[in-house]
Write an enzyme that holds these catalytic residues in place. Structure first.
Site, PDB file in Angstrom:
ATOM      1  N   LYS A   1      74.754  53.467  -1.361  1.00  0.00           N
ATOM      2  CA  LYS A   1      73.949  52.451  -2.273  1.00  0.00           C
ATOM      3  C   LYS A   1      74.929  52.690  -3.360  1.00  0.00           C
ATOM      4  O   LYS A   1      74.742  51.494  -4.375  1.00  0.00           O
ATOM      5  CB  LYS A   1      72.529  53.492  -2.338  1.00  0.00           C
ATOM      6  N   VAL A   2      75.573  53.845  -3.902  1.00  0.00           N
ATOM      7  CA  VAL A   2      76.441  53.857  -5.130  1.00  0.00           C
ATOM      8  C   VAL A   2      77.779  54.026  -4.638  1.00  0.00           C
ATOM      9  O   VAL A   2      78.198  54.866  -4.127  1.00  0.00           O
ATOM     10  CB  VAL A   2      75.983  54.724  -6.051  1.00  0.00           C
TER      11      VAL A   2
END
Length: 344
Positions: A339-340
């Site tokens: 996600k990051v």
């Protein structure tokens, strides 16, 4: 089973309403920063970079300000100083925690720029803390790796930024965006037919121009990351300069356009050319004329061109989710992605 991606697509109308409600009252703060600057520098990666392309066109076409996309490696790898006096640096990061983006925004401030952060990470996110002004979107937690509601709320924040910079548009049009997105979620068009058409091909060209170019780039990225499809996002001007040679019966084209504006006639002509070459042409938006010129069509929003990208991507998100499931891929967790994303 309903995927997180599908649920989060459905949450976009509420996320857009909450984001616009939070950010529209800050137009005067944006104006105060804008009055100290002449041009814009957008700092982003990935999906946020596609949102920045929308911000660039909005700034140049409607606010009369030169805008460009930053190369973060100038700051983080080459560590070169540039005179950014008179520049408004706008950094976009959904998490607000991508170190490269935070470092580049800090570098821009050290080089003399005024700074804005657009993030869904909250007021305490490092990016928000580094900026003179933080425009925090209200998308809520996003669990699926492919960004959907964090992307459209970024576009909403950029639309508000444009208003603060004096864009020659009607602010009241923004009020219609959440309802138009809701309509597209309920009736997106030929999703199943296009998913079937894409399920047996190795690649696809996704093309748009002007305000719709950001949507073409973002849809291509979604098809790559969630469906493992070799999707190439191009301006149709660039497509016609050579890459159109790859469009054939095994490589269809997805053509994106607002329902109005100066790029629509060219998009219709491109659809006719693609079909004339024996390839499938799938429309996203563009009204009845583009749909008629295409093999199948996804619906577009009833919005002016400057806001159309906030709706155009939504049927594309639904197509991506449906195609991933058809291919046996979990769209919530594509291989090799987090996600990051941290880059050096």
């Amino acid at each position: 089973m309903t995927t997180n991606m599908r649920r989060e697509i459905a949450e976009q109308p509420a996320a857009l309403r909450d984001t616009l409600s939070a950010l529209l009252p800050r137009i005067d703060e944006i104006k105060a920063l804008g009055d100290q600057t002449r041009q814009l520098l957008f700092i982003a990666r990935g999906t946020s970079d596609n949102a920045a392309v929308y911000g660039r066109y909005l700034a140049e076409v409607h606010a009369g300000r030169l805008a460009t996309l930053a190369s973060p490696s100038v700051a983080t790898t080459y560590k070169r100083k540039i005179d950014l006096d008179g520049v408004l640096a706008v950094a976009l990061s959904q998490s607000g925690r991508t170190e490269e983006i935070v470092e580049t925004l800090t570098w821009a401030k050290d080089c003399g720029a005024r700074t804005v952060a657009i993030t869904n990470g909250g007021e305490d996110a490092p990016l928000a803390q580094a900026a003179d002004l933080a425009l925090v979107t209200r998308a809520g937690a996003e669990l699926a790796v492919p960004a959907t509601k964090t992307y459209t709320t970024q576009l909403a924040a950029l639309a508000v930024l444009g208003l603060g910079l004096g864009a020659d548009v009607d602010r009241a049009d923004l009020d219609r965006v959440p309802d138009e997105v809701e309509k597209l979620i309920a009736a997106p068009g030929d999703v199943d037919a296009i998913a079937e058409g894409l399920s047996g091909v190795p690649g696809v060209v996704v093309s748009g121009r002007g305000m719709a170019f950001s949507t073409a780039l973002e849809l291509a990225l979604k098809l790559k990351e969630a469906c493992y499809l070799h999707a190439m996002g191009l301006s149709y001007a660039d497509l016609l300069h050579g890459p159109i040679a790859v469009v054939d019966e095994d490589t269809p084209a997805i053509l994106v356009a607002a329902g109005e504006g100066p790029t629509l006639p060219g998009t219709i002509a491109l659809a006719e050319r693609v079909r004339g070459a024996g390839a499938a042409a799938y429309a996203v938006g563009g009204g009845t004329e583009l749909a008629a010129a295409s093999t199948n069509a996804l619906a577009g929003p009833d919005l002016p061109e400057w806001l159309a990208p906030l709706g155009l991507i939504v049927p594309g998100q639904l197509l991506t989710e449906a195609l991933a499931r058809r291919l046996g891929i979990d769209p919530d967790a594509p291989r090799g992605l987090n996600k990051v994303t941290q880059t050096d």
